[in-house]
Design a protein around this motif. Structure first.
Motif, PDB file in Angstrom:
ATOM      1  N   PRO A  23      28.364  23.011  19.050  1.00 52.98           N
ATOM      2  CA  PRO A  23      29.735  23.344  18.657  1.00 52.98           C
ATOM      3  C   PRO A  23      29.828  24.428  17.597  1.00 52.98           C
ATOM      4  O   PRO A  23      30.752  25.251  17.630  1.00 52.98           O
ATOM      5  N   ALA A  24      28.926  24.432  16.621  1.00 56.81           N
ATOM      6  CA  ALA A  24      28.991  25.440  15.560  1.00 56.81           C
ATOM      7  C   ALA A  24      28.828  26.839  16.132  1.00 56.81           C
ATOM      8  O   ALA A  24      29.559  27.773  15.767  1.00 56.81           O
ATOM      9  N   LEU A  25      27.866  26.994  17.043  1.00 53.15           N
ATOM     10  CA  LEU A  25      27.664  28.297  17.670  1.00 53.15           C
ATOM     11  C   LEU A  25      28.832  28.639  18.588  1.00 53.15           C
ATOM     12  O   LEU A  25      29.233  29.802  18.692  1.00 53.15           O
ATOM     13  N   ALA A  26      29.392  27.624  19.248  1.00 51.75           N
ATOM     14  CA  ALA A  26      30.559  27.851  20.089  1.00 51.75           C
ATOM     15  C   ALA A  26      31.711  28.409  19.267  1.00 51.75           C
ATOM     16  O   ALA A  26      32.386  29.375  19.665  1.00 51.75           O
ATOM     17  N   LEU A  27      31.948  27.825  18.101  1.00 51.07           N
ATOM     18  CA  LEU A  27      33.063  28.268  17.258  1.00 51.07           C
ATOM     19  C   LEU A  27      32.816  29.671  16.718  1.00 51.07           C
ATOM     20  O   LEU A  27      33.705  30.532  16.766  1.00 51.07           O
TER      21      LEU A  27
END
Length: 585
Positions: free
Chosen positions: A553-557
């Motif tokens: 999720p962090a990389l997605a954001l």
């Protein structure tokens, strides 16, 4: 063999940077197989951010262990999808002898395992598996077939580049092999280099370029590329033009031959001309011709009516579509991680299936074998996240309806759900979704969001019950199209209605979704169809140029916030940025 590139850079400095990818051991991965089937599988690139990395897959291994809730000491065997033994080829020069000792030798992998888990007995736990046997096992043991013909084709395994086997029960019997000197994968890779792309990475670009070419222009040269022989045999003359081990390391001789046949090579970044497209069409035709030649012979010889495909060449969905439409076989199965990442899975399956009393895992469904993240982690990430507005949903139906409206209005949505897919295709959990009806959508995605060549097509995702209406497949064939590995023809009456996913030759690389496999995506397609009358979405991988598919999720954001994507859906939360990503640049 993750040190192959480093070894080559040290030993052969000053090469064209693209030539350092002509090595074994890229696309490293790990998979965990138990009596319950495939528990976990992931490519190392998803954790390191280095696309197609060949690094020792320590992060992938650690993920698999965490997923199962075990330690390495609980693992009975660690299978490895290569089984190199010293050979005359390795004694060809001081360079090749050093390469075996430092890169290929099984002792290198044992040493890496021992460095990280020093208290375990790696002499008995570590099991090398011949590369093509690992590929074959990855497809046959997940196909659900009691018996099938199995074809593996790639650049090379230990010494071979194509293997034909018969799978029956738990056994795989090798029927025929083709040595690396006549590799279809290496020929296609050399053509990829000649056309200005990256070896062992951009072959799919050649496949996408081929439909723009004239297949008849170079029809007289096909035997110069692949010469067909009796009984399903063939040779690849151009690879014989590499005169010594140094030329094998760069394909210098093969590239000279391609220049003789097709003219000067295209430099990276130069405009694509019609001659480049015609060359791509010729190489694609030669590949399809060779594969069908081999398969026709061995289907007649064995009488086997089901086919499994594996190896990097099996990612050529255009060739797969030709084979499927040839009607040589009643059913065709391609394991979705058909490249070398899948050899990790196949090695594990082979060793597991070799144990007495082991049950066959049956037909696989979706390869959602990667990491997933709880809602609490997503909520914590988004709490006070700068530059965006978040909207959580308690009812999935409301989220699906709202996202369908955004898509119908022309917005592009990055879609992050559940467990990550294994293999190179985004199959609905790490995807970018868009409206396939928009004739400008392909150019918009290629130019502004994916930042890639404008000739490259995008794939449609469609529900199982609708697939036959929009694409030229029967209801009974839909199962083979779950993994986006075959091109099929868009029905002529819908080609103008689906311009963003129909390629220039009228084909599409479809993904067919069953409700039981991915209910949320199935519902979203249905909601979009209710709004628009067309229950089809454009589906491409959630990543930007040069980036592996998004894993967490962090990389997605962070990727979303620096992109021109309109919205991000993380689980049950809709995220929309508050500022233009180009502001301040």
């Amino acid at each position: 063999m993750g040190n192959g590139i480093a070894f080559k850079r040290r030993e052969l400095p000053g090469l064209d940077p693209r030539h350092y990818r002509i090595v074994q051991g890229l696309d490293s991965a790990a998979a965990l197989v138990t009596e319950d089937g495939v528990v976990a599988a992931a490519a190392e690139e998803r954790f390191t951010g280095e696309k197609a990395t060949g690094a020792f897959p320590v992060r992938s291994i650690e993920f698999c262990l965490r997923r199962a809730g075990i330690d390495m000491a609980d693992v009975d065997r660690v299978a490895y999808g290569f089984d190199y033994r010293p050979s005359e080829l390795d004694d060809a020069s001081a360079y090749t002898r050093r390469r075996f000792d430092e890169v290929y030798s099984p002792e290198v992998m044992r040493a890496q395992l021992a460095e990280r888990w020093p208290d375990l007995d790696w002499e008995t736990r570590f099991v090398p598996v011949p590369h093509h046997l690992a590929h074959a096992a990855s497809a046959f043991h997940l196909s659900g077939f009691d018996e099938a013909l199995v074809l593996v084709a790639d650049g090379m395994g230990e010494t071979e580049s194509l293997t034909v086997a018969a799978g029956r029960g738990r056994d795989l019997e090798v029927l025929h092999t083709v040595p690396a000197l006549h590799s279809l994968g290496s020929l296609y890779g050399a053509a990829t280099l000649h056309l200005g792309f990256e070896f062992a990475m951009d072959e799919y670009k050649v496949m996408g370029l081929a439909p723009y070419g004239d297949r008849e222009r170079h029809a007289g040269l096909l035997d110069e590329l692949v010469r067909l022989g009796p009984d399903g045999t063939f040779s690849v003359p151009l690879l014989g033009e590499n005169r010594d081990w140094r030329e094998h390391e760069t394909h210098a001789g093969s590239l000279r031959g391609l220049t003789r046949l097709f003219g000067p090579p295209r430099e990276k970044g130069e405009p694509l001309e019609q001659r480049h497209m015609d060359m791509a069409a010729a190489v694609q035709t030669a590949l399809e011709r060779a594969l069908t030649h081999v398969l026709r012979h061995f289907s007649e010889r064995t009488g086997l009516r089901r086919l499994c495909l594996a190896g990097g060449v099996a990612l050529n969905c255009t060739a797969n579509g030709v084979i499927s439409r040839s009607r040589l076989f009643d059913d065709v199965f391609v394991q979705p991680a058909a490249g070398d990442d899948g050899s990790a899975l196949g090695a594990a399956l082979h060793v597991h299936q070799s144990q007495p009393g082991t049950a066959a895992p049956g037909r696989m469904t979706m390869p959602y074998w990667g990491p997933e993240f709880p809602a609490a982690d997503i909520d914590a990430l988004l709490a006070g996240a700068p530059g965006c507005v978040t909207r959580p949903y308690e009812e999935r139906a409301h989220l699906v309806t709202d996202v369908a409206k955004l898509l119908a209005d022309g917005d592009v949505v990055s879609w992050f759900q559940g467990r990550m897919e294994f293999g190179p295709r985004a199959l609905g959990n790490r995807s970018i979704l868009a409206d396939p009806r928009d004739p400008q959508m392909r150019d918009r995605l290629n130019g502004l969001i994916k930042q890639r060549e404008d000739f490259r097509p995008f794939a449609p995702v469609v529900r199982e019950e609708d697939a036959h209406e929009y694409f030229e497949i029967t209801r009974s064939e839909s199962a083979r199209h779950a993994h986006m590995l075959f091109t099929v023809r868009t029905r002529e009456e819908f080609r103008s209605a689906l311009p963003a996913i129909t390629h220039v030759d009228g084909t599409a690389r479809i993904q067919v979704v069953r409700r039981s496999d991915n209910e949320r995506l199935w519902e979203l397609i249905g909601a979009f169809g209710t709004l628009t009358g067309v229950p089809v979405l454009l589906n491409t991988s959630f990543n930007l140029r040069g980036q592996p598919v998004i894993a967490d999720p962090a990389l997605a954001l962070s990727t979303y916030l620096r992109s021109r994507l309109d919205h991000l859906v993380l689980g049950d939360v809709l995220v929309t940025r508050t500022a233009d990503p180009d502001e301040g640049r």
